[in-house]
Design an enzyme around this catalytic site. Structure first.
Site, mmCIF file in Angstrom:
data_model
loop_
_atom_site.group_PDB
_atom_site.id
_atom_site.type_symbol
_atom_site.label_atom_id
_atom_site.label_comp_id
_atom_site.label_asym_id
_atom_site.label_seq_id
_atom_site.Cartn_x
_atom_site.Cartn_y
_atom_site.Cartn_z
ATOM 1 N N GLU A 194 0.820 -1.211 0.000
ATOM 2 C CA GLU A 194 0.000 0.000 0.000
ATOM 3 C C GLU A 194 0.854 1.261 0.000
ATOM 4 O O GLU A 194 1.964 1.251 0.518
ATOM 5 C CB GLU A 194 -0.860 0.040 1.260
ATOM 6 C CG GLU A 194 -1.827 -1.109 1.360
ATOM 7 C CD GLU A 194 -2.520 -1.150 2.706
ATOM 8 O OE1 GLU A 194 -3.507 -1.879 2.822
ATOM 9 O OE2 GLU A 194 -2.067 -0.464 3.626
ATOM 10 N N CYS A 228 3.411 8.357 1.645
ATOM 11 C CA CYS A 228 3.821 7.294 2.569
ATOM 12 C C CYS A 228 4.010 6.016 1.762
ATOM 13 O O CYS A 228 3.083 5.577 1.074
ATOM 14 C CB CYS A 228 2.741 7.118 3.625
ATOM 15 S SG CYS A 228 3.063 5.739 4.728
ATOM 16 N N CYS A 281 5.959 -7.730 6.781
ATOM 17 C CA CYS A 281 7.012 -7.260 7.692
ATOM 18 C C CYS A 281 7.376 -8.401 8.630
ATOM 19 O O CYS A 281 6.504 -9.174 9.038
ATOM 20 C CB CYS A 281 6.513 -6.058 8.502
ATOM 21 S SG CYS A 281 7.789 -5.325 9.564
ATOM 22 N N CYS A 325 5.549 -6.810 15.488
ATOM 23 C CA CYS A 325 4.965 -5.963 16.544
ATOM 24 C C CYS A 325 3.482 -6.337 16.703
ATOM 25 O O CYS A 325 2.738 -6.350 15.717
ATOM 26 C CB CYS A 325 5.109 -4.484 16.193
ATOM 27 S SG CYS A 325 6.836 -3.981 15.984
ATOM 28 N N CYS A 330 0.493 -4.186 15.319
ATOM 29 C CA CYS A 330 0.569 -3.764 13.911
ATOM 30 C C CYS A 330 0.073 -4.874 13.001
ATOM 31 O O CYS A 330 0.557 -6.008 13.049
ATOM 32 C CB CYS A 330 2.015 -3.406 13.580
ATOM 33 S SG CYS A 330 2.294 -3.171 11.814
ATOM 34 N N GLY A 383 6.311 -2.743 6.101
ATOM 35 C CA GLY A 383 7.697 -3.181 6.101
ATOM 36 C C GLY A 383 8.612 -2.427 7.041
ATOM 37 O O GLY A 383 8.284 -1.347 7.540
ATOM 38 N N GLU A 384 9.766 -3.032 7.294
ATOM 39 C CA GLU A 384 10.813 -2.410 8.097
ATOM 40 C C GLU A 384 11.908 -1.963 7.117
ATOM 41 O O GLU A 384 12.666 -2.781 6.598
ATOM 42 C CB GLU A 384 11.353 -3.428 9.109
ATOM 43 C CG GLU A 384 12.648 -3.023 9.792
ATOM 44 C CD GLU A 384 12.653 -1.602 10.369
ATOM 45 O OE1 GLU A 384 11.668 -1.205 11.015
ATOM 46 O OE2 GLU A 384 13.647 -0.886 10.145
ATOM 47 N N SER A 388 11.445 5.429 8.919
ATOM 48 C CA SER A 388 10.964 5.011 10.239
ATOM 49 C C SER A 388 11.410 3.584 10.517
ATOM 50 O O SER A 388 11.295 2.705 9.661
ATOM 51 C CB SER A 388 9.433 5.094 10.243
ATOM 52 O OG SER A 388 8.918 4.713 11.492
ATOM 53 N N SER A 413 10.637 4.041 16.219
ATOM 54 C CA SER A 413 9.393 3.575 16.846
ATOM 55 C C SER A 413 9.734 3.016 18.220
ATOM 56 O O SER A 413 10.081 1.848 18.351
ATOM 57 C CB SER A 413 8.744 2.501 15.967
ATOM 58 O OG SER A 413 8.371 3.065 14.732
ATOM 59 N N LEU A 414 9.658 3.869 19.238
ATOM 60 C CA LEU A 414 10.092 3.446 20.579
ATOM 61 C C LEU A 414 8.931 2.767 21.326
ATOM 62 O O LEU A 414 9.061 1.643 21.778
ATOM 63 C CB LEU A 414 10.633 4.662 21.344
ATOM 64 C CG LEU A 414 11.450 4.356 22.588
ATOM 65 C CD1 LEU A 414 12.715 3.571 22.260
ATOM 66 C CD2 LEU A 414 11.830 5.642 23.336
ATOM 67 N N HIS A 415 7.857 3.465 21.496
ATOM 68 C CA HIS A 415 6.599 2.937 22.040
ATOM 69 C C HIS A 415 6.630 2.541 23.511
ATOM 70 O O HIS A 415 5.568 2.284 24.099
ATOM 71 C CB HIS A 415 6.055 1.763 21.205
ATOM 72 C CG HIS A 415 5.891 2.066 19.751
ATOM 73 N ND1 HIS A 415 5.536 3.310 19.285
ATOM 74 C CD2 HIS A 415 6.031 1.290 18.637
ATOM 75 C CE1 HIS A 415 5.472 3.293 17.949
ATOM 76 N NE2 HIS A 415 5.777 2.083 17.538
ATOM 77 N N ASN A 453 -4.240 2.861 16.443
ATOM 78 C CA ASN A 453 -5.323 2.545 15.517
ATOM 79 C C ASN A 453 -5.533 1.036 15.647
ATOM 80 O O ASN A 453 -4.766 0.270 15.080
ATOM 81 C CB ASN A 453 -4.877 2.940 14.108
ATOM 82 C CG ASN A 453 -5.986 2.794 13.101
ATOM 83 O OD1 ASN A 453 -7.133 2.565 13.462
ATOM 84 N ND2 ASN A 453 -5.634 2.915 11.843
ATOM 85 N N CYS A 500 -6.038 -3.010 7.047
ATOM 86 C CA CYS A 500 -4.590 -2.971 7.253
ATOM 87 C C CYS A 500 -4.252 -2.567 8.672
ATOM 88 O O CYS A 500 -3.438 -3.200 9.321
ATOM 89 C CB CYS A 500 -3.941 -1.987 6.283
ATOM 90 S SG CYS A 500 -2.212 -1.747 6.658
#
Ligand code: SAH
Length: 413
Positions: free
Chosen positions: A131, A144, A151, A155, A158, A210-211, A244, A267-269, A347, A390
């Site tokens: 996407e 984006c 991926c 996570c 996600c 993806g990473e 990212s 992306s710490l979170h 989300n 997604c």
């Protein structure tokens, strides 16, 4: 589902795949190496200027044709050979089929935010689905992009991470997403009918599927195609590009040495290893201290402020103590000057046991960070209504490129 064991990708489906979180999230392995699949055909946007000249010569044509083709593709955004009128009619078709194989086939296009957000679902040559999202703001246009089909970083919040890794994307597959966005703008997709009035893609964020740093070579290749001056590249400013990452420490160091001062988003979170081990499983490889150090080094080397991404999940990572801890973890590395925190309302993915923070908890989290002097924004959630199944892309594709000095922004959509 491990990527290695993933079933064949859906071919010719027109449905956005449904992702359901498995009950035991800890069972998903981390996958760093993409399974080998048939490579996508080589495309003009995979080659640098020297390789293009060689390729054109090898095809039996004069080297200067390469520059003409590049001008059509990167400046004119034209891959239809009928429009290449400065090339002899007899060779246009042959050159186009050699160097411009179609890489992305549109499966679905969704629009929201009064037409200012357009999300595309693409099918790649082998049936893999990815996407991209184009977002128009008053002062800029952000694209984006995806860097992998699926991926491997697992996570649990996600949707893409829960689907496993299908394969790495090629440089040209990444670039073509941006070229498509640029074409939409040039063709007045947002209703700019005055000639020359159409805005350009000013920002690209690697926050789709993806990473990016697990597909390092192709992603750096794409960064070079995006930033190489026209006509040999798209001529974008590296300042407008954000990569990212979950925090692949050796790759963060490597990226800082590429001479491409793109913005890094980490992306710490979670500010503590116990919780981050769960939310971002790669933390078991490189922990909070190590990734924050690497991000700080990145800021020092590139002189670009790093964006710390922090999803707010109700009663999981949104407690006031965690805000304090986050400030401490980031402050330890010196002043605030190197960093900016971008809070993202979760989300929720279908079937998720987690949900977004309560408004008052979010406000308190922001207040605590600000009280410590931390630059902080709350992410705009563009595209949420077209998020489909997604669960990631719309949330991941928002406003990290907002001015880092701006006060906390809240533009809920
Ligand atoms: N793999 C990279 C880039 C892709 S994800 C990374 O993790 O940084 C882009 C951003 O979207 C990341 O910050 C990611 O944590 C976030 N994201 C993923 N799923 C989300 C969800 N369900 N809600 C909100 N943000 C999400």
């Amino acid at each position: 589902m491990s990527a290695a064991g993933s079933p064949d990708l859906p071919v010719a489906t027109v449905e956005i795949p449904e992702y359901v979180q498995p009950p035991d999230k800890s069972s998903l392995p981390l996958v760093f190496t993409a399974p080998r699949r048939g490579k996508p055909p080589v495309h003009w946007a995979d080659l640098d200027a020297a390789a293009r000249r060689t390729a054109v010569e090898q095809a039996g044509h004069r080297a200067y044709r390469a520059r003409q083709i590049s001008a059509h593709y990167f400046e004119g955004l034209r891959s239809d050979p009928d429009t290449w009128t400065d090339l002899p009619a007899g060779v246009r078709g042959e050159l186009a089929s050699a160097f411009m194989p179609p890489l992305l086939t549109s499966v679905r296009e969704l629009t929201c935010d009064d037409g200012d957000t357009v999300k595309n679902l693409w099918r790649l040559h082998d049936g893999a689905l990815v996407e991209s999202v184009l977002m128009r703001y008053p002062d800029r246009v952000t694209m984006c992009v995806s860097s992998q089909a699926g991926c491997g970083m697992a996570c649990p919040f996600c949707a893409t991470g829960q689907g496993g890794l299908q394969r790495n994307m090629s440089t040209a597959e990444i670039v073509e997403q941006v070229v498509d966005g640029a074409r939409k703008l040039a063709h007045g997709h947002f209703g700019d009918d005055e000639p020359g009035a159409a805005p350009r893609v000013s920002n690209v964020v690697f926050m789709g599927m993806g990473e990016p740093l697990a597909n390092y070579k192709a992603v750096v290749g794409a960064l070079r195609q995006l930033t190489t001056p026209k006509p040999d590249g798209l001529g974008m400013s590296a300042r407008g590009i954000t990569v990212s990452t979950v925090g692949l420490v050796p790759r963060i160091h490597q990226l800082s040495e590429e001479g491409l001062p793109v913005t890094l988003a980490l992306s710490l979170h979670a500010p503590d290893d116990e919780l981050r081990d769960e939310l971002v499983p790669v933390n078991t490889r490189w922990n909070v201290d190590e990734v924050v150090d690497a991000a700080w080094e990145y800021a020092r080397t590139t002189r670009r402020r790093v964006s710390i991404e922090y999803i707010l999940i109700r009663d999981v990572n949104d407690q006031p103590e965690r805000a304090e801890q986050l400030a401490k973890v980031l402050k330890r590395r010196g002043s605030w000057g190197w960093v900016h925190v971008n809070l993202i309302p979760l989300n929720p993915t279908p079937g998720s046991r987690w949900t977004a923070s309560r408004r008052r908890d979010e406000d308190e989290f922001v207040r605590r960070l600000q009280a410590r002097g931390m630059p902080v924004t709350v992410r705009d959630t563009r595209g949420r209504e077209i998020d489909g199944a997604c669960g990631q892309l719309a949330a991941g594709s928002a406003d990290v490129d907002a001015s880092i000095t701006a006060p906390p922004a809240r533009a809920r959509v």
